[in-house]
Design a protein around this motif. Structure first.
Motif, PDB file in Angstrom:
ATOM      1  N   VAL A   1     -12.041  -0.045   4.311  1.00 46.01           N
ATOM      2  CA  VAL A   1     -11.093  -0.708   5.212  1.00 46.01           C
ATOM      3  C   VAL A   1     -11.037  -0.023   6.571  1.00 46.01           C
ATOM      4  CG1 VAL A   1      -8.702  -1.456   5.510  1.00 46.01           C
ATOM      5  CG2 VAL A   1      -9.750  -1.510   3.233  1.00 46.01           C
ATOM      6  N   GLY A   2     -10.823   1.317   6.580  1.00 48.20           N
ATOM      7  CA  GLY A   2     -10.719   2.023   7.851  1.00 48.20           C
ATOM      8  C   GLY A   2      -9.468   1.608   8.601  1.00 48.20           C
ATOM      9  N   GLY A   3      -9.559   1.572   9.920  1.00 47.76           N
ATOM     10  CA  GLY A   3      -8.530   1.053  10.803  1.00 47.76           C
ATOM     11  C   GLY A   3      -7.105   1.280  10.349  1.00 47.76           C
ATOM     12  N   ASN A   4      -6.465   0.211   9.864  1.00 41.06           N
ATOM     13  CA  ASN A   4      -5.031   0.280   9.571  1.00 41.06           C
ATOM     14  C   ASN A   4      -4.693   1.041   8.290  1.00 41.06           C
ATOM     15  OD1 ASN A   4      -5.993  -1.599   7.757  1.00 41.06           O
ATOM     16  ND2 ASN A   4      -4.864  -3.333   8.596  1.00 41.06           N
ATOM     17  N   TYR A   5      -5.684   1.606   7.594  1.00 44.50           N
ATOM     18  CA  TYR A   5      -5.399   2.421   6.408  1.00 44.50           C
ATOM     19  C   TYR A   5      -5.514   3.927   6.694  1.00 44.50           C
ATOM     20  CZ  TYR A   5      -5.041  -1.247   2.834  1.00 44.50           C
ATOM     21  OH  TYR A   5      -4.622  -2.300   2.074  1.00 44.50           O
ATOM     22  N   VAL A   6      -5.793   4.291   7.933  1.00 40.64           N
ATOM     23  CA  VAL A   6      -6.026   5.701   8.247  1.00 40.64           C
ATOM     24  C   VAL A   6      -4.781   6.538   7.963  1.00 40.64           C
ATOM     25  CG1 VAL A   6      -6.401   7.312  10.157  1.00 40.64           C
ATOM     26  CG2 VAL A   6      -7.897   5.336   9.878  1.00 40.64           C
ATOM     27  N   GLY A   7      -3.626   6.092   8.473  1.00 42.00           N
ATOM     28  CA  GLY A   7      -2.403   6.854   8.257  1.00 42.00           C
ATOM     29  C   GLY A   7      -2.041   6.963   6.794  1.00 42.00           C
ATOM     30  N   LEU A   8      -2.181   5.862   6.072  1.00 36.48           N
ATOM     31  CA  LEU A   8      -1.898   5.863   4.634  1.00 36.48           C
ATOM     32  C   LEU A   8      -2.798   6.840   3.902  1.00 36.48           C
ATOM     33  CD1 LEU A   8      -0.625   4.614   2.051  1.00 36.48           C
ATOM     34  CD2 LEU A   8      -2.465   2.921   2.122  1.00 36.48           C
ATOM     35  N   ASN A   9      -4.094   6.805   4.194  1.00 40.04           N
ATOM     36  CA  ASN A   9      -5.033   7.704   3.528  1.00 40.04           C
ATOM     37  C   ASN A   9      -4.641   9.167   3.722  1.00 40.04           C
ATOM     38  OD1 ASN A   9      -6.550   5.564   2.595  1.00 40.04           O
ATOM     39  ND2 ASN A   9      -8.113   5.723   4.184  1.00 40.04           N
ATOM     40  N   LEU A  10      -4.244   9.521   4.937  1.00 30.97           N
ATOM     41  CA  LEU A  10      -3.859  10.904   5.199  1.00 30.97           C
ATOM     42  C   LEU A  10      -2.581  11.285   4.452  1.00 30.97           C
ATOM     43  CD1 LEU A  10      -4.678  11.346   8.991  1.00 30.97           C
ATOM     44  CD2 LEU A  10      -5.796  12.450   7.045  1.00 30.97           C
ATOM     45  N   ASP A  11      -1.699  10.329   4.245  1.00 30.95           N
ATOM     46  CA  ASP A  11      -0.466  10.613   3.514  1.00 30.95           C
ATOM     47  C   ASP A  11      -0.721  10.868   2.029  1.00 30.95           C
ATOM     48  OD1 ASP A  11       1.131  10.441   5.732  1.00 30.95           O
ATOM     49  OD2 ASP A  11       1.773   8.380   5.363  1.00 30.95           O
ATOM     50  N   VAL A  12      -1.678  10.135   1.442  1.00 31.61           N
ATOM     51  CA  VAL A  12      -1.838  10.184  -0.021  1.00 31.61           C
ATOM     52  C   VAL A  12      -3.000  11.069  -0.478  1.00 31.61           C
ATOM     53  CG1 VAL A  12      -0.788   7.916  -0.307  1.00 31.61           C
ATOM     54  CG2 VAL A  12      -3.279   8.090  -0.128  1.00 31.61           C
ATOM     55  N   ILE A  13      -3.776  11.585   0.444  1.00 35.18           N
ATOM     56  CA  ILE A  13      -4.909  12.419   0.029  1.00 35.18           C
ATOM     57  C   ILE A  13      -4.420  13.821  -0.337  1.00 35.18           C
ATOM     58  CG2 ILE A  13      -5.558  13.382   2.283  1.00 35.18           C
ATOM     59  CD1 ILE A  13      -8.516  12.667   1.479  1.00 35.18           C
ATOM     60  N   ALA A  14      -5.121  14.445  -1.268  1.00 32.28           N
ATOM     61  CA  ALA A  14      -4.734  15.764  -1.766  1.00 32.28           C
ATOM     62  C   ALA A  14      -5.239  16.884  -0.859  1.00 32.28           C
ATOM     63  CB  ALA A  14      -5.298  15.955  -3.176  1.00 32.28           C
ATOM     64  N   LEU A  15      -4.742  18.057  -1.097  1.00 33.64           N
ATOM     65  CA  LEU A  15      -5.269  19.250  -0.450  1.00 33.64           C
ATOM     66  C   LEU A  15      -6.750  19.381  -0.803  1.00 33.64           C
ATOM     67  CD1 LEU A  15      -4.194  21.740   1.204  1.00 33.64           C
ATOM     68  CD2 LEU A  15      -4.109  22.944  -0.993  1.00 33.64           C
ATOM     69  N   ASP A  16      -7.577  19.624   0.205  1.00 34.70           N
ATOM     70  CA  ASP A  16      -9.031  19.695   0.041  1.00 34.70           C
ATOM     71  C   ASP A  16      -9.631  18.361  -0.414  1.00 34.70           C
ATOM     72  OD1 ASP A  16      -9.418  22.425   0.774  1.00 34.70           O
ATOM     73  OD2 ASP A  16      -8.637  23.027  -1.191  1.00 34.70           O
TER      74      ASP A  16
ATOM     75  N   PRO B   1       0.798  -1.227   0.000  1.00 31.99           N
ATOM     76  CA  PRO B   1       0.000   0.000   0.000  1.00 31.99           C
ATOM     77  C   PRO B   1       0.831   1.278   0.000  1.00 31.99           C
ATOM     78  CG  PRO B   1      -0.953  -1.605   1.488  1.00 31.99           C
ATOM     79  CD  PRO B   1       0.377  -2.158   1.051  1.00 31.99           C
ATOM     80  N   ASN B   2       2.041   1.218   0.568  1.00 37.66           N
ATOM     81  CA  ASN B   2       2.871   2.423   0.592  1.00 37.66           C
ATOM     82  C   ASN B   2       3.247   2.891  -0.810  1.00 37.66           C
ATOM     83  OD1 ASN B   2       2.985   2.757   3.420  1.00 37.66           O
ATOM     84  ND2 ASN B   2       4.504   1.122   3.578  1.00 37.66           N
ATOM     85  N   ALA B   3       3.204   1.967  -1.779  1.00 37.13           N
ATOM     86  CA  ALA B   3       3.511   2.339  -3.164  1.00 37.13           C
ATOM     87  C   ALA B   3       2.463   3.272  -3.744  1.00 37.13           C
ATOM     88  CB  ALA B   3       3.634   1.077  -4.023  1.00 37.13           C
ATOM     89  N   LEU B   4       1.331   3.419  -3.074  1.00 37.60           N
ATOM     90  CA  LEU B   4       0.315   4.364  -3.544  1.00 37.60           C
ATOM     91  C   LEU B   4       0.841   5.794  -3.552  1.00 37.60           C
ATOM     92  CD1 LEU B   4      -2.863   2.937  -1.781  1.00 37.60           C
ATOM     93  CD2 LEU B   4      -2.525   3.146  -4.248  1.00 37.60           C
ATOM     94  N   ARG B   5       1.858   6.030  -2.770  1.00 36.14           N
ATOM     95  CA  ARG B   5       2.445   7.378  -2.746  1.00 36.14           C
ATOM     96  C   ARG B   5       2.997   7.767  -4.120  1.00 36.14           C
ATOM     97  NH1 ARG B   5       3.447   5.065   2.275  1.00 36.14           N
ATOM     98  NH2 ARG B   5       2.802   6.336   4.062  1.00 36.14           N
ATOM     99  N   ASP B   6       3.343   6.753  -4.916  1.00 36.15           N
ATOM    100  CA  ASP B   6       3.859   7.040  -6.255  1.00 36.15           C
ATOM    101  C   ASP B   6       2.787   7.623  -7.171  1.00 36.15           C
ATOM    102  OD1 ASP B   6       6.301   6.002  -5.454  1.00 36.15           O
ATOM    103  OD2 ASP B   6       5.903   4.008  -6.293  1.00 36.15           O
ATOM    104  N   PHE B   7       1.512   7.354  -6.856  1.00 37.41           N
ATOM    105  CA  PHE B   7       0.405   7.825  -7.689  1.00 37.41           C
ATOM    106  C   PHE B   7      -0.322   9.023  -7.066  1.00 37.41           C
ATOM    107  CE2 PHE B   7       0.469   3.065  -8.047  1.00 37.41           C
ATOM    108  CZ  PHE B   7       1.120   3.019  -9.272  1.00 37.41           C
ATOM    109  N   ALA B   8       0.005   9.331  -5.834  1.00 38.24           N
ATOM    110  CA  ALA B   8      -0.682  10.393  -5.091  1.00 38.24           C
ATOM    111  C   ALA B   8      -0.319  11.777  -5.660  1.00 38.24           C
ATOM    112  CB  ALA B   8      -0.305  10.293  -3.618  1.00 38.24           C
ATOM    113  N   PRO B   9      -1.082  12.804  -5.279  1.00 35.63           N
ATOM    114  CA  PRO B   9      -2.190  12.806  -4.326  1.00 35.63           C
ATOM    115  C   PRO B   9      -3.528  12.482  -4.991  1.00 35.63           C
ATOM    116  CG  PRO B   9      -1.712  15.058  -4.959  1.00 35.63           C
ATOM    117  CD  PRO B   9      -0.699  14.195  -5.677  1.00 35.63           C
TER     118      PRO B   9
END
Length: 321
Positions: free
Chosen positions: A207-222, A191-199
Protein backbone atom coordinates in the motif's frame (compact mmCIF):
# COMPACT_ATOMS: atom_id res chain seq x y z
CA UNK A 1 1.95 -16.68 -32.76
CA UNK A 2 -0.69 -14.76 -30.83
CA UNK A 3 0.31 -12.69 -27.81
CA UNK A 4 -1.63 -10.46 -25.43
CA UNK A 5 -0.51 -6.85 -25.23
CA UNK A 6 -1.80 -3.60 -23.79
CA UNK A 7 -3.24 -1.53 -26.63
CA UNK A 8 -4.72 1.86 -25.73
CA UNK A 9 -5.69 0.70 -22.28
CA UNK A 10 -7.11 -2.66 -23.36
CA UNK A 11 -5.70 -6.18 -23.50
CA UNK A 12 -5.71 -7.33 -27.12
CA UNK A 13 -4.36 -10.41 -28.87
CA UNK A 14 -1.87 -9.46 -31.61
CA UNK A 15 0.28 -11.42 -34.02
CA UNK A 16 3.92 -11.59 -32.99
CA UNK A 17 7.05 -13.28 -34.29
CA UNK A 18 7.87 -16.59 -32.64
CA UNK A 19 10.92 -16.06 -30.38
CA UNK A 20 14.07 -18.10 -30.94
CA UNK A 21 15.40 -20.47 -28.28
CA UNK A 22 19.09 -19.92 -27.48
CA UNK A 23 21.74 -21.33 -25.14
CA UNK A 24 20.44 -21.75 -21.59
CA UNK A 25 16.82 -21.23 -22.62
CA UNK A 26 13.71 -23.35 -23.03
CA UNK A 27 10.58 -22.82 -25.09
CA UNK A 28 7.26 -23.37 -23.34
CA UNK A 29 3.97 -24.09 -25.04
CA UNK A 30 1.82 -22.00 -22.72
CA UNK A 31 -1.18 -23.59 -21.06
CA UNK A 32 -2.16 -20.74 -18.74
CA UNK A 33 -0.87 -17.50 -17.27
CA UNK A 34 -1.52 -15.86 -13.92
CA UNK A 35 -2.71 -12.25 -13.76
CA UNK A 36 -1.00 -9.75 -11.49
CA UNK A 37 -1.48 -6.08 -10.67
CA UNK A 38 1.64 -5.31 -12.70
CA UNK A 39 -0.24 -6.57 -15.76
CA UNK A 40 -3.09 -4.17 -15.00
CA UNK A 41 -0.64 -1.29 -14.85
CA UNK A 42 1.17 -2.32 -18.02
CA UNK A 43 -2.14 -2.75 -19.85
CA UNK A 44 -2.99 0.84 -18.86
CA UNK A 45 0.38 2.10 -20.13
CA UNK A 46 1.65 2.90 -16.63
CA UNK A 47 4.27 0.19 -16.11
CA UNK A 48 6.52 -0.53 -19.09
CA UNK A 49 8.53 -3.77 -19.01
CA UNK A 50 12.21 -3.61 -18.05
CA UNK A 51 14.71 -3.00 -20.89
CA UNK A 52 15.00 -6.10 -23.05
CA UNK A 53 11.86 -7.77 -21.68
CA UNK A 54 8.91 -8.73 -23.85
CA UNK A 55 6.12 -6.21 -24.43
CA UNK A 56 3.66 -9.08 -24.03
CA UNK A 57 1.77 -9.21 -20.75
CA UNK A 58 2.30 -11.99 -18.23
CA UNK A 59 4.79 -12.38 -15.36
CA UNK A 60 4.12 -16.08 -14.79
CA UNK A 61 2.88 -19.00 -16.80
CA UNK A 62 2.64 -22.77 -16.97
CA UNK A 63 2.91 -25.18 -19.85
CA UNK A 64 4.85 -27.91 -21.60
CA UNK A 65 8.50 -27.65 -22.64
CA UNK A 66 8.54 -27.82 -26.45
CA UNK A 67 12.22 -26.99 -27.16
CA UNK A 68 15.40 -27.12 -25.11
CA UNK A 69 18.40 -24.93 -25.89
CA UNK A 70 22.01 -26.06 -25.38
CA UNK A 71 23.17 -26.29 -21.78
CA UNK A 72 19.76 -27.07 -20.24
CA UNK A 73 18.69 -30.04 -18.14
CA UNK A 74 15.01 -29.89 -19.07
CA UNK A 75 13.42 -32.37 -21.48
CA UNK A 76 10.81 -31.80 -24.16
CA UNK A 77 7.45 -32.70 -22.64
CA UNK A 78 8.29 -31.58 -19.08
CA UNK A 79 5.47 -29.82 -17.22
CA UNK A 80 6.78 -26.50 -15.91
CA UNK A 81 5.79 -23.14 -14.52
CA UNK A 82 7.95 -20.07 -14.94
CA UNK A 83 8.68 -16.64 -13.49
CA UNK A 84 8.96 -14.00 -16.21
CA UNK A 85 9.69 -10.32 -16.71
CA UNK A 86 6.99 -10.44 -19.41
CA UNK A 87 5.68 -12.64 -22.21
CA UNK A 88 3.61 -15.23 -20.36
CA UNK A 89 0.31 -14.40 -22.04
CA UNK A 90 1.23 -15.83 -25.42
CA UNK A 91 0.96 -19.15 -27.21
CA UNK A 92 4.69 -19.69 -26.67
CA UNK A 93 7.33 -18.12 -24.48
CA UNK A 94 11.11 -18.55 -24.34
CA UNK A 95 12.54 -18.31 -20.84
CA UNK A 96 15.84 -18.66 -19.04
CA UNK A 97 15.88 -22.33 -18.09
CA UNK A 98 16.78 -21.44 -14.49
CA UNK A 99 13.60 -19.39 -14.17
CA UNK A 100 11.35 -22.43 -14.65
CA UNK A 101 10.31 -24.94 -11.99
CA UNK A 102 8.59 -28.31 -12.29
CA UNK A 103 4.85 -28.30 -11.71
CA UNK A 104 4.43 -29.59 -8.13
CA UNK A 105 3.03 -33.10 -7.85
CA UNK A 106 -0.74 -33.16 -7.80
CA UNK A 107 -1.28 -29.73 -9.35
CA UNK A 108 -2.90 -29.00 -12.71
CA UNK A 109 -1.25 -26.66 -15.19
CA UNK A 110 -3.97 -24.11 -14.46
CA UNK A 111 -3.16 -24.20 -10.74
CA UNK A 112 0.57 -24.07 -11.45
CA UNK A 113 0.14 -20.83 -13.42
CA UNK A 114 -1.02 -19.19 -10.19
CA UNK A 115 2.06 -19.85 -8.06
CA UNK A 116 5.44 -18.61 -9.42
CA UNK A 117 5.03 -14.84 -9.05
CA UNK A 118 3.16 -14.73 -5.74
CA UNK A 119 5.18 -17.38 -3.94
CA UNK A 120 8.47 -15.95 -5.23
CA UNK A 121 7.39 -12.49 -4.05
CA UNK A 122 6.22 -13.68 -0.62
CA UNK A 123 9.29 -15.86 -0.05
CA UNK A 124 11.74 -13.18 -1.18
CA UNK A 125 10.29 -10.42 0.96
CA UNK A 126 9.30 -12.28 4.10
CA UNK A 127 12.00 -14.91 4.44
CA UNK A 128 14.99 -13.59 2.50
CA UNK A 129 14.91 -9.79 2.79
CA UNK A 130 13.08 -9.52 6.12
CA UNK A 131 14.85 -12.64 7.47
CA UNK A 132 11.69 -13.82 9.25
CA UNK A 133 12.41 -16.11 12.19
CA UNK A 134 10.06 -18.76 13.61
CA UNK A 135 7.61 -17.27 16.06
CA UNK A 136 7.94 -13.68 14.87
CA UNK A 137 4.68 -11.86 14.19
CA UNK A 138 3.74 -10.69 10.69
CA UNK A 139 1.32 -8.11 9.31
CA UNK A 140 0.21 -8.57 5.71
CA UNK A 141 -1.63 -5.67 4.12
CA UNK A 142 -3.98 -6.71 1.26
CA UNK A 143 -4.03 -10.14 2.85
CA UNK A 144 -6.56 -11.67 0.43
CA UNK A 145 -4.50 -10.82 -2.65
CA UNK A 146 -2.37 -13.36 -4.49
CA UNK A 147 0.78 -12.37 -2.59
CA UNK A 148 -1.16 -12.08 0.65
CA UNK A 149 -2.72 -15.54 0.34
CA UNK A 150 0.72 -17.01 -0.40
CA UNK A 151 2.22 -15.12 2.53
CA UNK A 152 -0.43 -16.39 4.97
CA UNK A 153 0.20 -20.00 3.99
CA UNK A 154 3.98 -19.61 4.20
CA UNK A 155 3.69 -17.99 7.63
CA UNK A 156 1.55 -20.87 8.85
CA UNK A 157 3.94 -23.46 7.39
CA UNK A 158 7.02 -21.89 8.97
CA UNK A 159 5.59 -21.06 12.38
CA UNK A 160 4.83 -17.34 12.12
CA UNK A 161 1.53 -15.98 13.44
CA UNK A 162 0.17 -13.39 11.01
CA UNK A 163 -2.57 -10.79 10.84
CA UNK A 164 -4.03 -9.03 7.80
CA UNK A 165 -5.76 -5.89 6.61
CA UNK A 166 -8.43 -6.51 3.96
CA UNK A 167 -11.39 -4.83 2.30
CA UNK A 168 -14.37 -6.86 3.57
CA UNK A 169 -15.54 -9.28 6.22
CA UNK A 170 -15.75 -12.06 3.63
CA UNK A 171 -12.12 -11.51 2.70
CA UNK A 172 -11.09 -11.53 6.35
CA UNK A 173 -12.85 -14.87 6.78
CA UNK A 174 -11.01 -16.16 3.71
CA UNK A 175 -7.66 -15.14 5.18
CA UNK A 176 -8.49 -16.78 8.49
CA UNK A 177 -9.41 -19.99 6.65
CA UNK A 178 -5.85 -19.99 5.22
CA UNK A 179 -4.28 -19.58 8.65
CA UNK A 180 -4.30 -15.88 9.55
CA UNK A 181 -4.80 -15.23 13.27
CA UNK A 182 -7.13 -12.32 12.54
CA UNK A 183 -7.17 -8.88 11.03
CA UNK A 184 -9.03 -5.66 10.33
CA UNK A 185 -11.08 -4.09 7.56
CA UNK A 186 -9.78 -1.28 5.40
CA UNK A 187 -11.54 2.09 5.56
CA UNK A 188 -12.76 4.45 8.26
CA UNK A 189 -10.97 3.62 11.51
CA UNK A 190 -10.51 -0.09 10.76
CA UNK A 191 -6.73 -0.17 10.27
CA UNK A 192 -6.20 1.55 13.61
CA UNK A 193 -7.54 -1.60 15.28
CA UNK A 194 -4.27 -3.27 14.27
CA UNK A 195 -2.81 -1.67 17.36
CA UNK A 196 -4.71 -4.28 19.35
CA UNK A 197 -2.57 -7.01 17.77
CA UNK A 198 0.73 -5.10 17.64
CA UNK A 199 3.67 -5.03 17.72
CA UNK A 200 4.62 -6.80 14.47
CA UNK A 201 8.15 -7.93 13.74
CA UNK A 202 7.65 -7.86 9.96
CA UNK A 203 5.20 -5.87 7.83
CA UNK A 204 4.68 -6.71 4.15
CA UNK A 205 3.10 -3.64 2.59
CA UNK A 206 1.86 -3.19 -1.01
CA UNK A 207 0.00 0.00 0.00
CA UNK A 208 2.64 2.55 1.03
CA UNK A 209 1.41 6.15 1.08
CA UNK A 210 -1.42 6.47 3.58
CA UNK A 211 -0.28 3.44 5.64
CA UNK A 212 3.15 4.85 6.52
CA UNK A 213 2.11 6.35 9.86
CA UNK A 214 0.15 3.26 10.84
CA UNK A 215 3.05 0.96 10.00
CA UNK A 216 5.40 2.96 12.22
CA UNK A 217 2.91 2.83 15.08
CA UNK A 218 2.44 -0.96 14.99
CA UNK A 219 5.91 -2.18 14.06
CA UNK A 220 8.06 -3.75 16.78
CA UNK A 221 11.47 -2.78 18.03
CA UNK A 222 13.99 -3.88 15.38
CA UNK A 223 11.07 -4.51 13.02
CA UNK A 224 11.42 -4.93 9.27
CA UNK A 225 8.96 -3.14 7.01
CA UNK A 226 9.08 -4.29 3.39
CA UNK A 227 7.31 -2.03 0.91
CA UNK A 228 6.37 -3.72 -2.37
CA UNK A 229 3.72 -1.40 -3.82
CA UNK A 230 2.14 2.03 -3.94
CA UNK A 231 -1.60 1.35 -3.93
CA UNK A 232 -2.04 4.07 -1.30
CA UNK A 233 0.23 6.63 -2.96
CA UNK A 234 3.92 7.26 -3.43
CA UNK A 235 4.43 10.10 -0.96
CA UNK A 236 3.96 10.33 2.79
CA UNK A 237 5.27 12.18 5.83
CA UNK A 238 7.57 9.96 7.88
CA UNK A 239 8.23 10.41 11.59
CA UNK A 240 11.95 9.66 11.60
CA UNK A 241 12.04 9.73 15.40
CA UNK A 242 9.98 6.52 15.38
CA UNK A 243 12.23 5.00 12.72
CA UNK A 244 15.25 5.72 14.90
CA UNK A 245 13.64 4.89 18.22
CA UNK A 246 12.37 1.51 17.05
CA UNK A 247 15.46 0.80 14.93
CA UNK A 248 13.16 0.08 11.98
CA UNK A 249 14.53 -1.34 8.74
CA UNK A 250 12.51 0.02 5.80
CA UNK A 251 13.18 -2.15 2.74
CA UNK A 252 12.01 -1.21 -0.73
CA UNK A 253 11.61 -4.28 -2.92
CA UNK A 254 10.77 -5.16 -6.52
CA UNK A 255 11.16 -8.48 -8.31
CA UNK A 256 10.40 -7.94 -11.99
CA UNK A 257 13.49 -5.82 -12.68
CA UNK A 258 15.95 -8.09 -10.82
CA UNK A 259 18.71 -9.62 -12.90
CA UNK A 260 18.70 -13.18 -14.22
CA UNK A 261 21.08 -14.58 -11.62
CA UNK A 262 19.12 -13.10 -8.74
CA UNK A 263 15.94 -14.73 -10.02
CA UNK A 264 17.71 -18.02 -10.64
CA UNK A 265 19.01 -18.07 -7.06
CA UNK A 266 15.59 -17.13 -5.70
CA UNK A 267 13.84 -19.90 -7.62
CA UNK A 268 16.46 -22.44 -6.58
CA UNK A 269 15.76 -21.58 -2.94
CA UNK A 270 12.01 -21.63 -3.58
CA UNK A 271 12.29 -25.08 -5.13
CA UNK A 272 14.24 -26.43 -2.16
CA UNK A 273 12.32 -24.77 0.68
CA UNK A 274 8.77 -24.25 -0.58
CA UNK A 275 7.98 -26.63 -3.45
CA UNK A 276 7.93 -29.77 -1.26
CA UNK A 277 5.14 -28.21 0.80
CA UNK A 278 2.79 -28.33 -2.18
CA UNK A 279 3.24 -32.09 -2.51
CA UNK A 280 2.62 -32.42 1.24
CA UNK A 281 -0.61 -30.44 0.93
CA UNK A 282 0.58 -27.72 3.30
CA UNK A 283 0.45 -25.11 0.55
CA UNK A 284 -2.32 -24.80 -2.03
CA UNK A 285 -2.67 -22.53 -5.07
CA UNK A 286 -5.45 -20.06 -4.41
CA UNK A 287 -6.99 -20.13 -7.88
CA UNK A 288 -10.34 -18.37 -7.62
CA UNK A 289 -11.30 -18.26 -11.29
CA UNK A 290 -10.05 -19.05 -14.79
CA UNK A 291 -10.95 -17.20 -17.98
CA UNK A 292 -10.68 -18.34 -21.58
CA UNK A 293 -8.23 -16.50 -23.82
CA UNK A 294 -11.06 -14.79 -25.70
CA UNK A 295 -12.28 -13.31 -22.41
CA UNK A 296 -9.02 -11.61 -21.47
CA UNK A 297 -10.68 -8.25 -20.87
CA UNK A 298 -13.16 -9.86 -18.48
CA UNK A 299 -10.23 -11.42 -16.60
CA UNK A 300 -8.56 -8.04 -16.21
CA UNK A 301 -11.83 -6.47 -15.07
CA UNK A 302 -12.20 -9.19 -12.45
CA UNK A 303 -8.73 -8.52 -11.08
CA UNK A 304 -9.30 -4.75 -11.13
CA UNK A 305 -12.48 -5.15 -9.05
CA UNK A 306 -10.33 -5.78 -5.96
CA UNK A 307 -12.78 -8.50 -4.94
CA UNK A 308 -10.63 -11.48 -5.94
CA UNK A 309 -9.49 -13.85 -3.21
CA UNK A 310 -6.18 -15.25 -4.40
CA UNK A 311 -5.56 -15.50 -8.13
CA UNK A 312 -7.15 -15.13 -11.55
CA UNK A 313 -5.69 -17.24 -14.37
CA UNK A 314 -6.03 -16.84 -18.12
CA UNK A 315 -6.24 -20.16 -20.00
CA UNK A 316 -4.21 -19.76 -23.19
CA UNK A 317 -4.45 -23.31 -24.53
CA UNK A 318 -7.56 -25.22 -23.47
CA UNK A 319 -6.09 -28.51 -24.67
CA UNK A 320 -3.49 -28.37 -21.85
CA UNK A 321 -4.56 -28.78 -18.26
Amino acid sequence: MKALQGVEGRAEWVEQEIPTCDVGEIRIKVAAAGLNRADLLQRAGLYPPPPGASETLGLECSGIVSEVGPGCDWQVGDRVCALLAGGGMAQEVVVNAQHALPVPDGLSLHEAAAIPEVYATAWLNLFQLAALKPGEKVLLHAGASGVGSAGIQLCKAFGNPCWVSVGSADRLAYCESLGAQGGVLRGEDGPNALRDFAPFDVILDPVGGNYVGLNLDVIALDGRWVNIGLMGGRKAEVDLAKVLGKRVQLIGSTLRSRDDQFKADLLRDLHAQVWPLFAEGRLKPQLERTFAAKDAELAFAELASNKVNGKVVLVVDESLS
